[in-house]
Enzyme design. Structure first.
Site, PDB file in Angstrom:
ATOM      1  N   ARG A  99       0.829  -1.211   0.000  1.00  0.00           N
ATOM      2  CA  ARG A  99       0.000   0.000   0.000  1.00  0.00           C
ATOM      3  C   ARG A  99       0.858   1.254   0.000  1.00  0.00           C
ATOM      4  O   ARG A  99       0.465   2.291  -0.530  1.00  0.00           O
ATOM      5  CB  ARG A  99      -0.941  -0.021   1.223  1.00  0.00           C
ATOM      6  CG  ARG A  99      -1.740   1.278   1.410  1.00  0.00           C
ATOM      7  CD  ARG A  99      -2.869   1.093   2.407  1.00  0.00           C
ATOM      8  NE  ARG A  99      -2.432   0.559   3.677  1.00  0.00           N
ATOM      9  CZ  ARG A  99      -1.899   1.284   4.669  1.00  0.00           C
ATOM     10  NH1 ARG A  99      -1.726   2.597   4.530  1.00  0.00           N
ATOM     11  NH2 ARG A  99      -1.552   0.707   5.807  1.00  0.00           N
TER      12      ARG A  99
ATOM     13  N   LYS B 170      -9.935   4.431 -19.261  1.00  0.00           N
ATOM     14  CA  LYS B 170     -10.289   4.832 -20.616  1.00  0.00           C
ATOM     15  C   LYS B 170      -9.081   4.684 -21.553  1.00  0.00           C
ATOM     16  O   LYS B 170      -8.554   3.596 -21.705  1.00  0.00           O
ATOM     17  CB  LYS B 170     -10.838   6.256 -20.589  1.00  0.00           C
ATOM     18  CG  LYS B 170     -11.900   6.513 -19.508  1.00  0.00           C
ATOM     19  CD  LYS B 170     -13.089   5.575 -19.581  1.00  0.00           C
ATOM     20  CE  LYS B 170     -14.267   6.002 -18.729  1.00  0.00           C
ATOM     21  NZ  LYS B 170     -14.057   5.948 -17.282  1.00  0.00           N
TER      22      LYS B 170
ATOM     23  N   ASP C   4      -9.742  17.625 -15.341  1.00  0.00           N
ATOM     24  CA  ASP C   4      -9.937  16.230 -15.729  1.00  0.00           C
ATOM     25  C   ASP C   4      -9.599  16.129 -17.216  1.00  0.00           C
ATOM     26  O   ASP C   4     -10.284  16.689 -18.070  1.00  0.00           O
ATOM     27  CB  ASP C   4     -11.390  15.816 -15.466  1.00  0.00           C
ATOM     28  CG  ASP C   4     -11.613  14.323 -15.681  1.00  0.00           C
ATOM     29  OD1 ASP C   4     -10.921  13.742 -16.541  1.00  0.00           O
ATOM     30  OD2 ASP C   4     -12.488  13.745 -15.010  1.00  0.00           O
TER      31      ASP C   4
ATOM     32  N   TYR D 210     -18.229  15.506 -15.493  1.00  0.00           N
ATOM     33  CA  TYR D 210     -18.653  14.104 -15.435  1.00  0.00           C
ATOM     34  C   TYR D 210     -19.661  13.898 -14.305  1.00  0.00           C
ATOM     35  O   TYR D 210     -19.507  14.414 -13.196  1.00  0.00           O
ATOM     36  CB  TYR D 210     -17.406  13.251 -15.218  1.00  0.00           C
ATOM     37  CG  TYR D 210     -17.649  11.807 -14.855  1.00  0.00           C
ATOM     38  CD1 TYR D 210     -18.421  10.984 -15.657  1.00  0.00           C
ATOM     39  CD2 TYR D 210     -17.089  11.265 -13.705  1.00  0.00           C
ATOM     40  CE1 TYR D 210     -18.639   9.657 -15.326  1.00  0.00           C
ATOM     41  CE2 TYR D 210     -17.289   9.941 -13.365  1.00  0.00           C
ATOM     42  CZ  TYR D 210     -18.068   9.140 -14.174  1.00  0.00           C
ATOM     43  OH  TYR D 210     -18.278   7.838 -13.833  1.00  0.00           O
TER      44      TYR D 210
END
Length: 396
Positions: free
Chosen positions: A59, A210, A185, A112
């Site tokens: 992590r 994407k 973004d 978005y």
């Protein structure tokens, strides 16, 4: 015979293949040409608390993820990149790293839907953060909305699904004058076509799901910045507060996919241009939203601040919502699905799919009509894609 020219390491295509994955040819190194997938959750230490290899717990640091972080930072002209378990994890971590109760956010009114839900139903409800939405196609509207409590300008360019743009450099100047952060973004454009940090943004985010990955087989996100202190804050919240890391196998998939990002983006754009031109000339289509068309109201801005126009085309048919749904369901090559950025061409009816949770009045006010269709254009033959659309439109 002349000596061959020295290889330039500055070209995007070169960086997409080599950044973060230089083979380890030191004594004891394995020489892997492809970054290994380090699945270990923890790492053995030669010294308690201070391992010489630098890794303690996955992590907090993982070699495969660090390779991808370097790749994404290099492609984005950034000093820092952090990769996340999803695009929304990247967005939420960024906001939680920079906002406090009582802060004010100015956001593009076309952002978005997932981001808007996070702003309205989480930040506003639980953190007393006020979010004001403005038409950021007009930089003056952004400037007029800035208040003493404003801490963040949240932009998206191009927007989803209407492909609206904002002038990143102009809004970056506004952010500088008011000493607030500008986040952009950049998922639709990718770092191949647009690099917001170079235009004046403080931080940029991606859904690696994407185009960066590009193959419909991994969900992830990324944040990039040149601000050392901001990177430290985001990394702390990611590693210690939320733990929203991109798993090693997904890092491997995005590393692999990003190597072909330049090739894919050129084909996405070439196909999207042809599809947009076809649609703009069809009698059954009433509007086409694509920055690469000269009829797009911000075509000039797109040409100035982007190196290409992207692969998403939105359009409106001369028909009802039911007819729009029937049209997308009639296609063969375009798959009815949400998401975008994959090699496959997808298509959706936003009113009944990605924007179905938005109240009708709000949805229509934002420009998402019942007849709007979004088509992320893939890399198949443009002739075949156009023939598929033609068949579907013929039945309207």
């Amino acid at each position: 015979m002349d000596d061959p020219p020295e290889r330039s390491n500055d070209a995007f295509e070169t960086k997409a293949i080599h950044a973060g994955e230089e083979p380890d040819l030191d004594p004891g190194g394995t020489g892997d040409l492809v970054s290994p997938i380090h699945l270990s959750s923890t790492f053995a230490m030669d010294e308690a608390g201070d391992p010489s290899h630098g890794y303690k717990y996955s992590r907090l640091g993982n070699p495969t993820r660090e390779a991808l972080d370097e790749r994404v930072a290099t492609l984005s002209d950034a000093n820092h990149a952090m990769t996340f378990a999803s695009g929304m994890a990247a967005i939420a971590t960024t906001c939680l790293s920079v906002l406090e109760s009582g802060d004010h956010v100015v956001a593009f009114d076309g952002i978005y839907g997932g981001t808007k839900v996070f702003f309205d139903d989480y930040l506003a409800e639980h953190f007393d953060v006020a979010v004001e939405y403005v038409d950021a196609t007009d930089a003056d509207a952004v400037a007029d909305a800035v208040a003493p409590e404003t801490a963040l300008l949240w932009m998206e360019s191009p927007t989803n699904p209407l492909l609206k743009l904002c002038d990143i450099a102009a809004i970056g100047g506004i952010a500088d004058r008011h000493d607030v952060l500008l986040a952009v973004d950049n998922t639709f454009a990718t770092p191949y076509f647009q690099r917001p940090l170079s235009l004046g943004a403080d931080v940029s985010v991606y859904s690696t799901t994407k185009y960066l990955n590009g193959h419909t087989d991994s969900i992830g996100g990324a944040v990039v910045t040149n601000d050392d202190a901001l990177a430290d804050r985001i990394r702390f919240v990611q590693e210690y507060a939320l733990g929203a890391m991109l798993p090693p196998f997904d890092c491997y998939l995005v590393l692999r996919g990003s190597k072909t990002l330049p090739l894919r983006m050129r084909q996405h754009e070439a196909n999207a241009k042809r599809v947009a031109r076809f649609l703009s000339e069809h009698d059954a289509v009433t509007a086409v939203h694509y920055p690469g068309l000269e009829t797009h109201p911000q075509h000039g801005l797109a040409a100035r601040q982007m190196d290409g126009f992207g692969g998403v085309v939105s359009f409106e048919i001369d028909g009802t919502g039911a007819e729009a749904r029937a049209f997308v369901e009639s296609l063969d090559l375009f798959t009815v699905a949400v998401s975008l950025g994959s090699v496959e061409s997808l298509i959706e009816h936003p009113a009944s799919m990605s924007a179905s949770y938005v109240p009708e009045e709000e949805r229509l006010a934002s420009g998402i009509t019942d007849s709007l269709i979004r088509a992320p254009v893939g890399v198949e033959s443009a002739d075949d894609l156009i023939a598929d659309l033609e068949r579907g439109l013929r039945h309207l």
